[in-house]
Motif scaffolding. Structure first.
Motif, mmCIF file in Angstrom:
data_model
loop_
_atom_site.group_PDB
_atom_site.id
_atom_site.type_symbol
_atom_site.label_atom_id
_atom_site.label_comp_id
_atom_site.label_asym_id
_atom_site.label_seq_id
_atom_site.Cartn_x
_atom_site.Cartn_y
_atom_site.Cartn_z
ATOM 1 N N GLY A 215 0.804 -1.316 -0.142
ATOM 2 C CA GLY A 215 -0.101 0.189 -0.107
ATOM 3 C C GLY A 215 0.921 1.176 0.023
ATOM 4 N N GLY A 216 0.514 2.293 -0.912
ATOM 5 C CA GLY A 216 1.298 3.540 -0.930
ATOM 6 C C GLY A 216 0.869 4.318 0.215
ATOM 7 N N GLN A 217 1.631 5.513 0.541
ATOM 8 C CA GLN A 217 1.564 6.443 1.430
ATOM 9 C C GLN A 217 0.708 7.623 0.810
ATOM 10 N N GLY A 218 -0.197 8.263 1.623
ATOM 11 C CA GLY A 218 -0.733 9.427 1.041
ATOM 12 C C GLY A 218 0.151 10.693 0.751
ATOM 13 N N GLY A 219 -0.415 11.468 -0.206
ATOM 14 C CA GLY A 219 0.500 12.695 -0.226
ATOM 15 C C GLY A 219 0.233 13.720 0.774
ATOM 16 N N GLY A 220 1.153 14.586 1.011
ATOM 17 C CA GLY A 220 1.179 15.504 2.006
ATOM 18 C C GLY A 220 0.527 16.712 1.651
ATOM 19 N N ALA A 221 -0.012 17.801 2.360
ATOM 20 C CA ALA A 221 -0.740 18.900 2.277
ATOM 21 C C ALA A 221 0.192 19.898 1.933
ATOM 22 N N GLY A 222 -0.095 21.039 0.941
ATOM 23 C CA GLY A 222 0.795 22.023 0.817
ATOM 24 C C GLY A 222 0.971 22.974 1.959
ATOM 25 N N ALA A 223 1.945 23.578 2.169
ATOM 26 C CA ALA A 223 2.127 24.855 3.435
ATOM 27 C C ALA A 223 1.349 25.719 3.148
ATOM 28 N N PHE A 224 0.789 26.512 4.095
ATOM 29 C CA PHE A 224 0.076 27.575 4.383
ATOM 30 C C PHE A 224 0.517 28.874 4.734
ATOM 31 N N GLY A 225 0.586 30.140 4.076
ATOM 32 C CA GLY A 225 1.135 31.468 4.803
ATOM 33 C C GLY A 225 0.244 32.586 4.566
ATOM 34 N N ALA A 226 0.119 33.377 5.246
ATOM 35 C CA ALA A 226 -0.786 34.893 5.326
ATOM 36 C C ALA A 226 0.015 35.951 5.662
ATOM 37 N N GLY A 227 -0.250 36.965 4.787
ATOM 38 C CA GLY A 227 0.548 38.066 4.956
ATOM 39 C C GLY A 227 -0.033 39.344 4.898
ATOM 40 N N SER A 268 8.015 38.279 -4.810
ATOM 41 C CA SER A 268 8.759 38.021 -3.661
ATOM 42 C C SER A 268 8.449 38.147 -2.263
ATOM 43 N N LEU A 269 7.191 38.576 -2.305
ATOM 44 C CA LEU A 269 6.726 39.131 -0.753
ATOM 45 C C LEU A 269 6.287 37.681 -0.096
ATOM 46 N N LEU A 270 5.814 36.628 -0.604
ATOM 47 C CA LEU A 270 5.275 35.470 0.110
ATOM 48 C C LEU A 270 5.616 34.127 -0.546
ATOM 49 N N SER A 271 6.070 33.159 -0.004
ATOM 50 C CA SER A 271 6.230 31.915 -0.724
ATOM 51 C C SER A 271 6.051 30.616 0.275
ATOM 52 N N VAL A 272 5.307 29.628 -0.279
ATOM 53 C CA VAL A 272 4.872 28.587 0.487
ATOM 54 C C VAL A 272 5.207 27.230 -0.328
ATOM 55 N N SER A 273 5.787 26.241 0.284
ATOM 56 C CA SER A 273 6.034 25.162 -0.499
ATOM 57 C C SER A 273 5.098 24.388 -0.660
ATOM 58 N N GLY A 274 4.973 23.394 -1.480
ATOM 59 C CA GLY A 274 3.835 22.303 -1.756
ATOM 60 C C GLY A 274 4.152 21.071 -0.726
ATOM 61 N N ALA A 298 8.256 21.884 4.910
ATOM 62 C CA ALA A 298 8.019 22.982 4.365
ATOM 63 C C ALA A 298 8.890 24.231 4.345
ATOM 64 N N THR A 299 8.786 25.075 3.375
ATOM 65 C CA THR A 299 9.676 26.176 3.432
ATOM 66 C C THR A 299 8.742 27.327 3.106
ATOM 67 N N ILE A 300 8.740 28.390 3.979
ATOM 68 C CA ILE A 300 7.853 29.522 4.080
ATOM 69 C C ILE A 300 8.577 30.639 4.302
ATOM 70 N N THR A 301 8.295 31.752 3.368
ATOM 71 C CA THR A 301 9.172 33.159 3.513
ATOM 72 C C THR A 301 7.949 34.170 3.452
ATOM 73 N N GLY A 302 8.027 35.057 4.124
ATOM 74 C CA GLY A 302 7.283 36.445 4.189
ATOM 75 C C GLY A 302 5.958 36.223 4.711
ATOM 76 N N ALA A 303 5.612 35.251 5.373
ATOM 77 C CA ALA A 303 4.154 34.851 5.960
ATOM 78 C C ALA A 303 4.275 36.042 7.294
ATOM 79 N N ASN A 304 3.984 37.191 7.114
ATOM 80 C CA ASN A 304 4.074 38.157 8.263
ATOM 81 C C ASN A 304 2.845 37.909 9.283
ATOM 82 N N LEU A 305 1.819 37.316 9.128
ATOM 83 C CA LEU A 305 0.644 37.054 9.947
ATOM 84 C C LEU A 305 0.595 35.621 10.517
ATOM 85 N N PHE A 306 0.751 34.943 9.731
ATOM 86 C CA PHE A 306 0.526 33.329 10.316
ATOM 87 C C PHE A 306 0.916 32.411 9.157
ATOM 88 N N SER A 307 1.408 31.089 9.740
ATOM 89 C CA SER A 307 1.894 29.985 8.523
ATOM 90 C C SER A 307 1.885 28.686 9.231
#
Length: 387
Positions: A215-227, A268-274, A298-307
């Motif tokens: 049985g295969g593993q399920g895929g992960g969810a994308g990272a989230f960021g708010a700015g 270049s303000l906000l970036s979130v990895s898959g 996850a790699t998250i940059t620029g999320a100055n409110l929440f991530s």
């Protein structure tokens, strides 16, 4: 401030004595001065016309600026007339003149109740007139803050002056589902941005001999960021992370893994990895065991409110019993999407729904063929615009 023009009905007499062309006062017959108004110097005056008694043809218009009894202080040569010597018994009268009419038109309002209401107010420092009824007016305070706000040219200037940080919301948010250039709505001065990376695909699983399953593993969810951004957002490129591909049928690590979800970015303000793709499932004996898993990073940059990093995809669970006792790994759910459910019958994994969620892994039983995983879903960007 204009002087008040006074007048009296039927005010006429004669000079008690003659005056020269340069005289600044005159006296009328005893007791007749009371027929005329009594002006106050610098405040009011009345018009006096002298007419020669001999011919009735010579005239001079004067302004009387003060009167004490029968003696009047005079300002000569009014309305284009010429100062001249006058004799006793020449006529002195408070008459209507062209200058009187012009003065009235220039210094008195027409009979209008609205203007009368305003004229009745006594202006004072830091007060502002306003209407409190039909043709009635009053004064209200006008503070320095109020004056400053009235003087601002734009809504943004008012917001900045008040220091509240945000203005009004400009309509519904913009939902961006594909890569492109962001053009703000006219008047946008700040933006609130949500960004979600693409979801990972579920892993495939191997073919099995007798008494084995995979049985295969399920895929992960994308990272989230708010700015929250007040500059540098106009015309930026918005990249929406792609969906992680379904892992191909088979159980070889590095070959049959689910694809990683793509990175989502707002310039270049906000970036979130898959989310990471699920690991493939190798063929194993039927024992109670969980297949190998990969921890979502996850790699998250620029999320100055929440991530936060997206959730991990679940691992497959192989039971000791025969089909259908085992299940594949479930895909991880995201902020804006639902992860694909685990499958328990011989099957490929399921695709996720919504945005940024993971696909589930495939499942295969004894003496059965390899199965593929399910695909993840692409990311999303949502933008709220503020004036």
């Amino acid at each position: 401030m204009a002087l008040t023009l006074l007048a009296a009905n039927n005010a006429q007499t004669v000079l008690a004595a003659g005056i020269s062309a340069s005289a600044t006062s005159l006296t009328v017959n005893s007791g007749t001065g009371s027929l005329f108004p009594a002006p106050s110097a610098g405040v009011s005056f009345f018009k006096l016309t002298l007419i020669d008694a001999a011919t009735g043809q010579l005239t001079e218009i004067m302004h009387v600026t003060a009167r004490t009894g029968d003696t009047m202080t005079i300002d000569r040569e009014q309305e284009g007339t010429t100062a001249r010597a006058w004799s006793a018994n020449d006529i002195a009268a408070n008459m209507m003149t062209a200058g009187t009419l012009s003065y009235l038109l220039a210094n008195f309002q027409p009979l209008d109740p609205t203007l009368t209401a305003i004229a009745a107010l006594v202006g004072a420092a830091n007060k502002l007139p306003y209407f409190n009824g039909v043709d009635t007016a009053a004064l209200t305070d006008l503070t320095a803050v109020g004056r400053d706000i009235i003087g601002k040219a734009t809504t943004a200037d008012v917001v900045s002056y008040l220091g509240v940080g945000t203005g009004r919301l400009l309509g519904a948010p913009k939902v961006i589902l594909s890569t492109g250039i962001y053009t703000p709505t006219a008047g946008t001065n700040a933006v609130l941005v949500h960004a979600l990376g693409g979801g990972g695909g579920g892993g495939g699983c191997a073919a099995n001999p007798v008494s084995q399953a995979s049985g295969g593993q399920g895929g992960g969810a994308g990272a989230f960021g708010a700015g929250w951004y007040t500059s540098g957002f106009s015309g930026v490129t918005v990249t929406v992370g792609n969906a992680g591909a379904a892992g191909t049928a088979g159980g070889v690590s590095g070959v049959n893994d689910g694809g990683n979800g793509g990175t989502t970015s707002f310039g270049s303000l906000l970036s979130v990895s898959g989310g990471l793709g699920g690991k493939p499932g190798a063929s194993l004996p039927l024992v109670a065991i969980g297949q190998s898993t990969t921890t979502n990073t996850a790699t998250i940059t620029g999320a100055n409110l929440f991530s936060y990093a997206g959730d991990d995809g679940a691992c497959a669970i192989l039971a000791k019993t025969a089909s259908p006792g085992s299940i594949s790994g479930r895909g991880a759910s995201s902020t804006y999407g639902k992860g694909a459910g685990a499958v328990s019958l011989q099957s490929d994994g399921l695709a996720a729904s919504g945005r940024g969620a993971g696909g589930s892994g495939g499942i295969s039983y004894a003496s059965a063929a390899a199965q593929a995983g399910g695909a993840g879903t692409a990311g999303i960007v949502i933008i709220w615009e503020y004036a």
